[in-house]
Write an enzyme that holds these catalytic residues in place. Structure first.
Site, PDB file in Angstrom:
ATOM      1  N   GLN A  19     -25.226 -45.131   4.201  1.00  0.00           N
ATOM      2  CA  GLN A  19     -25.240 -45.384   5.639  1.00  0.00           C
ATOM      3  C   GLN A  19     -24.099 -46.317   6.031  1.00  0.00           C
ATOM      4  OE1 GLN A  19     -29.345 -45.480   7.594  1.00  0.00           O
ATOM      5  NE2 GLN A  19     -29.757 -46.331   5.580  1.00  0.00           N
TER       6      GLN A  19
ATOM      7  N   SER B 256     -26.189 -46.759  -2.527  1.00  0.00           N
ATOM      8  CA  SER B 256     -27.496 -46.770  -1.868  1.00  0.00           C
ATOM      9  C   SER B 256     -27.976 -45.336  -1.644  1.00  0.00           C
ATOM     10  CB  SER B 256     -27.407 -47.570  -0.567  1.00  0.00           C
ATOM     11  OG  SER B 256     -28.678 -47.750   0.011  1.00  0.00           O
ATOM     12  N   LEU B 257     -28.132 -44.914  -0.391  1.00  0.00           N
ATOM     13  CA  LEU B 257     -28.524 -43.543  -0.090  1.00  0.00           C
ATOM     14  C   LEU B 257     -27.668 -42.527  -0.851  1.00  0.00           C
ATOM     15  CD1 LEU B 257     -29.763 -41.260   1.807  1.00  0.00           C
ATOM     16  CD2 LEU B 257     -27.727 -41.672   3.198  1.00  0.00           C
TER      17      LEU B 257
ATOM     18  N   ARG C 280     -37.539 -41.366   3.539  1.00  0.00           N
ATOM     19  CA  ARG C 280     -37.057 -42.686   3.112  1.00  0.00           C
ATOM     20  C   ARG C 280     -36.608 -43.493   4.336  1.00  0.00           C
ATOM     21  NH1 ARG C 280     -31.869 -44.804   1.474  1.00  0.00           N
ATOM     22  NH2 ARG C 280     -31.931 -46.160  -0.382  1.00  0.00           N
TER      23      ARG C 280
ATOM     24  N   HIS D 158     -32.620 -53.119   0.831  1.00  0.00           N
ATOM     25  CA  HIS D 158     -32.427 -53.642  -0.529  1.00  0.00           C
ATOM     26  C   HIS D 158     -32.948 -55.064  -0.742  1.00  0.00           C
ATOM     27  CE1 HIS D 158     -30.334 -50.015  -1.566  1.00  0.00           C
ATOM     28  NE2 HIS D 158     -29.532 -50.176  -0.536  1.00  0.00           N
TER      29      HIS D 158
ATOM     30  N   GLN E 224     -34.626 -49.187  -6.321  1.00  0.00           N
ATOM     31  CA  GLN E 224     -33.389 -49.309  -5.541  1.00  0.00           C
ATOM     32  C   GLN E 224     -33.650 -49.786  -4.125  1.00  0.00           C
ATOM     33  OE1 GLN E 224     -31.815 -46.419  -3.117  1.00  0.00           O
ATOM     34  NE2 GLN E 224     -30.003 -45.984  -4.361  1.00  0.00           N
TER      35      GLN E 224
END
Length: 316
Positions: A17, A98-99, A123, A207, A256
Site C-alpha cells: 500500500q 507487507s501486502l 485482510r 504492523h 506479519q
C-alpha cells in the site's frame, strides 16, 4: 517470445500500500491486454469493477484499505504476467513489502490469484475494523538510526501502543500505534535531530500490536485457504526467511500483520544469495528508491509502463 532461462542473480519485488494511484498501469495496459484481464478476474471475485475504480477513482475509494489491497495485488500480478509473456527471466528469489508478500506468493505459485484476492480484501477489512477510525496513525522518521527510533518509541509510548514497524532503508523507519502516541513521537524525533518526520496518509496503524485482532481473524481465513510450496523462493517480511511448508507460510502471514517489515534485512539477504539486479513489479518506484539506499551496488529496475518494461528486459 522465447522465455529466458531462470536467473539466480535476479530478484523480483512487489510493493504494498502507498504505491497506488488513479490511472496506474493504464499505459502498460494499452500494450498488454493481460493487465486489464488480470484486473477483470479480480473484479469477478470482488463483485465490483476493480479496473474502473483503479482507472477512474475516486481516489478516496481507491485509498480505502479494503480496495487498495486487491488493487495492488492485481497490479503486481499483472506486471509479473506481462514480464513473463515478454520473455522476462524467472528470478532466483522474490519478496513483497507487507501486502506485496501475498503478490509474491501468487507469482511464485503458492497461492491461486482468486484466493489471494479474497484474502487481501478481507485482510484490508479486518485491519480497518481492528482500530476505531482516527485512533491509530503512522509516521516516517528520516535521518535517525533504528535503535534511536526504537528508544524514542519506548520513551514516548506513555502506556499506549507505539512501535517501530517498517525498517525500509538506512535512516528511514516507520512507526505505528495510537494517534496520540505517534504525535508525541513525531515531536520527540524532531527534537532528537531527525531530518524529516512525515505523518503518513493512512487510516490503519499497520504492523503493530493494534493489529492483533485482525491477525486472529486472518488466521481463521488462512487456515481454510489452499497454500502450496512456492516454485520460486519467497523471502518473508517477518523472519527474512524462505518457507516451503504451507503451514509455516500461513503462520508467517498471520504474524506479519502485527510484526515489523524488515525490508533492509530482506534486500541484504538477497545480496547474500548473489542477487545483483532487482525488478520492482507494480506501479511507481517506491521499492526501487529504498533498495538503492540499502545496496548501492544492486541494479534496481522498476516496471510500470512500456518504457520501463523494455529497459528492464534489455538489462544485461
Amino acid at each position: 517470445m522465447t522465455n529466458y532461462k531462470d536467473d539466480t542473480s535476479l530478484a523480483l519485488v512487489f510493493p504494498g500500500q502507498g504505491s497506488q494511484s488513479v490511472g496506474m498501469l493504464s499505459e502498460l495496459a494499452r500494450h498488454h491486454p493481460v493487465v486489464e484481464e488480470t484486473f477483470a478476474a479480480a473484479g469477478e471475485v470482488l463483485a465490483y469493477d476493480l479496473w474502473q475504480l483503479v482507472q477512474q477513482g475516486p481516489e478516496e475509494e481507491l485509498n480505502r484499505t479494503d480496495h487498495t489491497q486487491p488493487a495492488m495485488l492485481a497490479a503486481g500480478v499483472a506486471v509479473w504476467r506481462v514480464w513473463r509473456q515478454c520473455g522476462g527471466a524467472v528470478p532466483g528469489v522474490m519478496a513483497g513489502h507487507s501486502l506485496g508478500e501475498y503478490t509474491a506468493l501468487v507469482c511464485a505459485g503458492a497461492l491461486d490469484f482468486a484466493t489471494a484476492v479474497r484474502l487481501v480484501a478481507e485482510r484490508g477489512r479486518f485491519m480497518q475494523e481492528a482500530v476505531p477510525e482516527g485512533s491509530g496513525a503512522m509516521a516516517a522518521v528520516l535521518g535517525l538510526d533504528d535503535e534511536t527510533v526504537r528508544e524514542l518509541c519506548r520513551r514516548e509510548a506513555g502506556g499506549e501502543v507505539l512501535e517501530a514497524v517498517n525498517f525500509n532503508a538506512p535512516g528511514q523507519v516507520v512507526v505505528a500505534g495510537h494517534h496520540t502516541a505517534v504525535e508525541r513521537l513525531m515531536a520527540a524525533a524532531k527534537a532528537a535531530g531527525a531530518k524529516r518526520v512525515v505523518r503518513l496518509p493512512v487510516s490503519v496503524p499497520s504492523h503493530c500490536r493494534l493489529m492483533q485482532p485482525a491477525a486472529e481473524r486472518m488466521a481463521a481465513l488462512l487456515a481454510e485457504a489452499e497454500i502450496r510450496a512456492p516454485e520460486i523462493p519467497v523471502l518473508n517480511n517477518v523472519d527474512v526467511a524462505v518457507e516451503e511448508d504451507p503451514q509455516r507460510i500461513r503462520e508467517a502471514l498471520v504474524r506479519q500483520l502485527y510484526s515489523p517489515v524488515r525490508w533492509v534485512e530482506t534486500i541484504r539477504a538477497m545480496a547474500a544469495r548473489g542477487v545483483t539486479r532487482v525488478v520492482e513489479c507494480g506501479p511507481g518506484k517506491v521499492l526501487a528508491g529504498l533498495n538503492r539506499r540499502i545496496e548501492r551496488s544492486m541494479e534496481v529496475l522498476p516496471v510500470y509502463d512500456q518504457a520501463t518494461l523494455e529497459a528492464a528486459l534489455a538489462a544485461p
